[in-house]
Design a protein around this motif. Sequence first.
Motif: not given
Length: 222
Positions: A18, A34, A38, A85-86, A89
Amino acid sequence: MDDLFQQIAHCVEFGKINKVSPYPPDMKGQDGADELTKLALDSGASPGDILTKALVIGMEKIGVKFRENKVFVPQVLMSAKAMSTAMLHLKPFFISGDVKRKGTFIIGTVVGDLHDIGKNLVSMMVEGNGWEVVDLGTDVKAEKFVNSIKEHPGCAVGLSALLTTTMASMEEIVKDLKAAVPETKILIGGAPVTDEFRKRIGADFYSPDPQGAVEYLNQMVA
Ligand code: B1M
């Protein structure tokens, strides 16, 4: 959108989680997997496309580099962190059934063996390639594998062993799985394991590295 997908794949390949993550140094201050995931969702990209055209591409690239010794365990861990982390979402879309996984892969380190670093790498790479992964952890008995396989019809299973002593456990587990759930494909790996050993114990596939595991699983559903 393709440009955004390429940027996300690049973040995964190079472990850019991120914006605040200082790694890799040459991407400091830039958006990471990240924020870009989004942004892609907010811009109307489908979760399935983000998975297959961005995240999976990045994970495949790092997997191949790892196999070729061009990167090492820490870089793979950073890539896996960026990918997971991705995935946060995208998770709601998987749960709702809007996006389908390629299949389910059950993995564990065999009974008597507590080594899990290699097993975790395989698990993360397979998940990053669009599979649902059920990680049973370490010191896993045949019975636990069988129960999990029965809960996930059509799954494939992976066994990891790092000790010469627990290769014997692996052999026993393969025997038990072949008796209880003969249709389930069994993939084995771990430092002391070889293809000779695989043939002897009757497992379906041996891979020396995570990328080989991914490629074997992907060709099962191709
Ligand atoms: Co242990 N240990 N260890 N150990 N340990 C080894 C494996 C050893 C080679 C060290 C040595 O003596 N030189 C040796 C085994 C000797 C042998 O049997 N021939 C050994 C020993 C003896 C032991 C203990 C018995 C020591 C003791 O207590 N006397 C004990 C056993 C505990 C137990 O399991 N019951 C023990 C304990 C430990 C720690 C807990 C301290 C720790 C584990 C921490 C953890 O995993 N959370 C540990 C570690 C770290 C190691 C070494 C140093 C590193 C293993 C590792 O993580 N490698 C290791 C020596 C070494 O390798 N230099 C050693 C990195 C990892 C990325 O590689 O796991 O091979 P690897 O995974 C690779 C591939 O093999 C493949 O993909 C991965 C990425 O390329 N792969 C798969 C793995 N699983 C796969 C599954 C697949 C496909 C590919 O499909 C399903």
